[in-house]
Scaffold this motif. Structure first.
Motif, mmCIF file in Angstrom:
data_model
loop_
_atom_site.group_PDB
_atom_site.id
_atom_site.type_symbol
_atom_site.label_atom_id
_atom_site.label_comp_id
_atom_site.label_asym_id
_atom_site.label_seq_id
_atom_site.Cartn_x
_atom_site.Cartn_y
_atom_site.Cartn_z
ATOM 1 N N VAL A 184 2.409 1.768 -3.409
ATOM 2 C CA VAL A 184 1.450 2.367 -4.356
ATOM 3 C C VAL A 184 1.342 3.869 -4.096
ATOM 4 O O VAL A 184 1.351 4.690 -5.021
ATOM 5 C CB VAL A 184 0.069 1.677 -4.229
ATOM 6 N N MET A 185 1.284 4.216 -2.810
ATOM 7 C CA MET A 185 1.176 5.630 -2.441
ATOM 8 C C MET A 185 2.429 6.401 -2.892
ATOM 9 O O MET A 185 2.336 7.507 -3.432
ATOM 10 C CB MET A 185 1.006 5.725 -0.929
ATOM 11 N N PHE A 226 -5.819 15.149 -0.569
ATOM 12 C CA PHE A 226 -4.725 16.034 -0.977
ATOM 13 C C PHE A 226 -5.276 17.212 -1.769
ATOM 14 O O PHE A 226 -4.942 18.365 -1.537
ATOM 15 C CB PHE A 226 -3.722 15.289 -1.866
ATOM 16 N N LEU A 268 0.840 -1.207 0.000
ATOM 17 C CA LEU A 268 0.000 0.000 0.000
ATOM 18 C C LEU A 268 0.882 1.267 0.000
ATOM 19 O O LEU A 268 0.628 2.225 -0.749
ATOM 20 C CB LEU A 268 -0.905 -0.011 1.236
ATOM 21 N N LEU A 281 2.569 9.437 -5.832
ATOM 22 C CA LEU A 281 3.076 10.799 -5.651
ATOM 23 C C LEU A 281 4.302 11.091 -6.516
ATOM 24 O O LEU A 281 4.626 12.247 -6.768
ATOM 25 C CB LEU A 281 3.449 11.023 -4.180
ATOM 26 N N LEU A 325 5.544 9.781 1.858
ATOM 27 C CA LEU A 325 4.733 11.000 1.836
ATOM 28 C C LEU A 325 5.540 12.294 1.902
ATOM 29 O O LEU A 325 5.046 13.348 1.487
ATOM 30 C CB LEU A 325 3.769 10.991 3.030
ATOM 31 N N VAL A 361 -6.731 -1.089 -1.536
ATOM 32 C CA VAL A 361 -5.637 -0.226 -2.001
ATOM 33 C C VAL A 361 -6.194 0.893 -2.866
ATOM 34 O O VAL A 361 -5.849 2.070 -2.712
ATOM 35 C CB VAL A 361 -4.604 -1.060 -2.805
ATOM 36 N N GLY A 370 1.013 14.537 3.217
ATOM 37 C CA GLY A 370 0.525 14.205 1.878
ATOM 38 C C GLY A 370 0.021 15.436 1.151
ATOM 39 O O GLY A 370 0.315 15.654 -0.031
ATOM 40 N N LEU A 394 -1.513 13.059 6.975
ATOM 41 C CA LEU A 394 -2.414 13.695 6.006
ATOM 42 C C LEU A 394 -1.850 15.046 5.567
ATOM 43 O O LEU A 394 -1.837 15.385 4.382
ATOM 44 C CB LEU A 394 -3.787 13.884 6.656
#
Lengths: 535, 231
Positions: free
Chosen positions: A15-16, B15, A12, A20, A122, B4, A377, A374
């Motif tokens: 992927v994040m 965001f 996960l 980005l 992040l 996911v 991000g 958060l």
């Protein structure tokens, strides 16, 4: 935590991290340094070889590593290179940095690893430089590999880890001259660790765990890798000598450059930056958690991971940060070296907070972590997709203006109308050769670049200069050419709609003015008139 | 994989939703400013006598489309001015059908009757004597701009010899050499109040000669004004 859940969460985070790092790689204009690197890679893929320059451009790893995406992308020449092909290299390295926490599961604990990986994925700074085609991330990645392989070699006493540590050390040397700071910080970390075990001769016990044959293997591996790269794969032996003598150059530069900044420069960029009316950028959650991690390292009473490794990490990070803060020469990307250490410590600090006894504290820690993540991000999104080339972004440093692609397009549209097409002469003159990254944007065109207005060549139909060179240009246009060859010129950025001229900048406060011959300008106006008539 | 995807979407949404808008500064624009040592050609144009794109000129090859917007101010060396104003003018037809040759350098560029000179049919020329050798950077002339017209075989030459034994041609749209001055490659164009600006590229000379061979409306030749910019 089960193994499958751990790796599911790592997936996960991966992927994040990619979400980005990958999108819109070509959006940000090329920085001058990126363009210089691109030109060097262009020379390499065009068969002109590589020669290490002890005065500029750092080491060869970036050049050779970039051959892989160039080959995969089918780029056989400088012209065929693209921003995406080049910037995929730091993307891969940035992702590697996220995933390189995984081998530290026993050193940091699974929870800290997940937190560190997530925060690295992040972090606005990490995301920004994972999309930036320069050397720094290679150095940070191989520093991490050296630490990991050194740790694992110490634990497992297997020669393979010693080889990997040596290869990493060699690649660090072959990447950037500042590798000595990282090596020094690693050495200091080891010394402090041994120092903390002075009682009852524990340090001797520790040193006995080290197989000196492994140390020899590591040194030989490092030397071989370094020599292979610096000698341009055994074709330029002088490169090996230059890789040592270069340090005199960089020591001088550290004190006399325009990049001299105050000691708190990096901390300001990371934790309290606001320029003009821009947003307030801060990675406060990392600072908070990393300081907690340092506290944990000092206390030494950690219910997870390896306390000695965490203490080593704290010493390494603090000494890196201290040295970089003290060196007057500062460019923003140099913060990555110590910031990676801070991110790992932040994982430790975060996990420590989550494991505190009182439920209320744990809940508060969860809320703070969630909000901090958060916020990270959101700041990553702002820094990389909104303020990607804006001075209000802390990591935008001497960056190319968004005008530059417009300038290049304007020049290209003009010369497309010339009978010689791409072979049309273009002249770009800027004091001190301050025209980068235009060689990237005008690749494939016949451009004469210069630091002064040349009096040796006839005026080209398209000329780009900095305003302070206008008088010299007047001489080039109307005094030097013989009668009959003194063509009328016009502003290249003239707006026929309202009779104004666009003010164009290479970088903030570095203006460029363009001129185009009357014949070419009228052709362009004629084309516009024909297009309007056809509509 | 669903979780996911959902997590990514949620993150992306947050965001975007929480990010402040990056307000790009407006593009800075400036007035045209000539570089030091240069100046925009000091052209003064007459009022247009017709508006819009003429549609009725057919059968003219290599015809430029009217630009539909003002000509930009081209730069030349500082000190360049109209050297032809009030200078002596001669021509192949010393007794024009309408007007007098000296009207061609009197500064009157209006389209109205009384401002133009009408010369005889077929190839004719007029010649301006600048009284001394000059560096000529631009030539601007109006044949007739009361209505949209195309003049044929427009040739402009510069020379130090009043007989033009040796000359430099700076414009020639005589594609079939009917004026017998050589085949030209320049375009035909529609007469407008902006006149026709020719870049003379600093050619040195005392005399400037303008040829034409009738127009799309008649075989006659006309001139309202010619200007020669140099120093």
């Amino acid at each position: 935590m089960s193994r499958s859940l751990f790796f599911g969460l790592i997936l996960l985070i991966t992927v994040m991290a990619l979400a980005l790092r990958l999108p819109g790689l070509a959006k940000r204009p090329m920085h001058g340094d990126e363009a210089v690197n691109a030109v060097k890679i262009g020379e390499l893929i065009e068969g002109k070889g590589y020669r290490y320059d002890p005065h500029e451009y750092h080491g060869p790893t970036l050049n050779y590593f970039s051959l892989i995406p160039a080959w995969l992308g089918g780029a056989d020449s400088f012209v065929e290179l693209s921003k995406a092909i080049l910037r995929i290299v730091p993307v891969a390295l940035g992702l590697a940095l996220v995933l390189l926490v995984v081998p530290l599961r026993d050193a940091l604990g699974q929870g800290a690893v997940l937190l560190a990986a997530g925060l690295t994925a992040l972090s606005p700074a990490m995301v920004f430089y994972s999309r930036y085609f320069i050397h720094e991330l290679i150095l940070v990645v191989f520093t991490a590999v050296l630490i990991i392989s050194g740790y694992r070699c110490f634990k497992s006493r297997k020669a393979g880890w010693a080889v990997l540590a040596g290869v990493s050390l060699g690649l660090m040397h072959a990447t950037k001259e500042t590798f000595v700071i990282a090596v020094g910080a690693i050495g200091l970390g080891v010394i402090v660790l041994l120092g903390s075990r002075l009682k009852n001769g524990q340090w001797l016990e520790s040193t006995r765990q080290v197989k000196w044959s492994h140390v020899a293997i590591m040194i030989v591996s490092a030397a071989v890798v370094s020599m292979v790269f610096f000698s341009s794969f055994f074709t330029h032996s002088q490169g090996i000598v230059d890789s040592i003598t270069t340090y005199t150059t960089y020591v001088d530069r550290a004190e006399t450059s325009v990049h001299v900044q105050p000691w708190y420069f990096y901390f300001q960029l990371l934790f309290f930056y606001q320029f003009a009316d821009g947003p307030f950028f801060t990675e406060w959650i990392i600072l908070l958690l990393a300081l907690t991690g340092v506290g944990v390292a000092i206390l030494g009473n950690v219910p997870f991971g390896c306390p000695a490794f965490i203490r080593f990490l704290a010493v390494f990070t603090l000494s890196m940060a201290g040295v970089y803060a003290l060196i007057p020469y500062k460019t923003p990307w140099c913060l990555l070296g110590f910031y990676h250490g801070m991110l790992l410590l932040a994982g430790v600090g975060g996990m420590w907070l989550l494991q505190l006894g009182a439920k209320a504290v744990r809940v508060t820690a969860i809320v703070v972590l969630a909000l901090g993540s958060l916020h990270l991000g959101q700041q990553s999104y702002a820094a990389n997709f909104q303020y990607f080339s804006d001075s209000r972004n802390p990591h935008v440093y001497g960056h190319t203006s968004v005008d530059v692609p417009v300038i290049a397009d304007r020049i290209k549209s003009m010369v497309a109308l010339h009978e010689k097409g791409k072979a049309t002469p273009i002249q770009v003159y800027c004091p001190n050769d301050d025209y980068w990254p235009l060689p990237w944007y005008l690749r494939g065109y016949q451009v004469e670049f210069g630091g002064i207005v040349s009096e040796q060549t006839p005026p080209a139909p398209v000329i780009l200069i900095q305003p302070k060179m206008e008088e010299a240009l007047m001489r080039k246009l109307y005094e030097l050419p013989p009668p009959g060859q003194r063509e009328l010129y016009m502003h290249l950025f003239y707006n026929t709609e309202d009779g104004t001229v666009d003010v164009m900048e290479l970088r903030p406060s570095v203006e460029l003015v363009g001129f185009v011959s009357r014949s070419l300008f009228e052709k362009q106006m004629q084309q516009a008139a024909e297009e309007e008539a056809a509509q | 994989m669903k979780i996911v995807r959902v997590a990514c979407l949620l993150l992306a949404f947050l965001f975007v939703a929480l990010s402040p808008d990056a307000v790009a500064a407006d593009k800075k624009k400036a007035a045209v400013k000539a570089p030091p040592g240069m100046a925009a050609l000091p052209l003064e144009l007459p009022k247009p006598a017709f508006v819009g794109t003429p549609q009725n000129i057919k059968g003219v090859k290599q015809l430029e489309k009217p630009l539909g917007r003002p000509r930009p101010p081209f730069f030349a060396p500082k000190g360049v001015k109209n050297l032809a104003l009030g200078k002596k003018i001669s021509g192949s037809d010393e007794e024009p059908i309408v007007g007098d040759l000296k009207m061609i350098t009197d500064g009157d560029k209006k389209a109205a009757d009384g401002s133009y000179v009408e010369l005889g049919p077929f190839t004719q020329y007029i010649q301006v004597d600048l009284e001394a050798e000059k560096e000529i950077y631009a030539v601007l002339f109006w044949h007739y701009h009361k209505q949209a017209r195309v003049y044929f075989d427009v040739v402009v030459q510069i020379s130090n010899d009043a007989e033009f034994g040796k000359s430099t041609t700076i414009y020639n749209n005589d594609h079939d050499n009917s004026a017998e001055l050589g085949v030209g490659k320049d375009n035909h164009y529609v007469e407008t109040s902006e006149g026709r600006l020719i870049d003379a590229k600093g050619v040195k000379g005392r005399y400037v000669r303008f040829y034409s061979g009738g127009n799309n409306a008649s075989d006659l030749n006309h001139y309202i004004e010619v200007e020669v910019y140099g120093k």
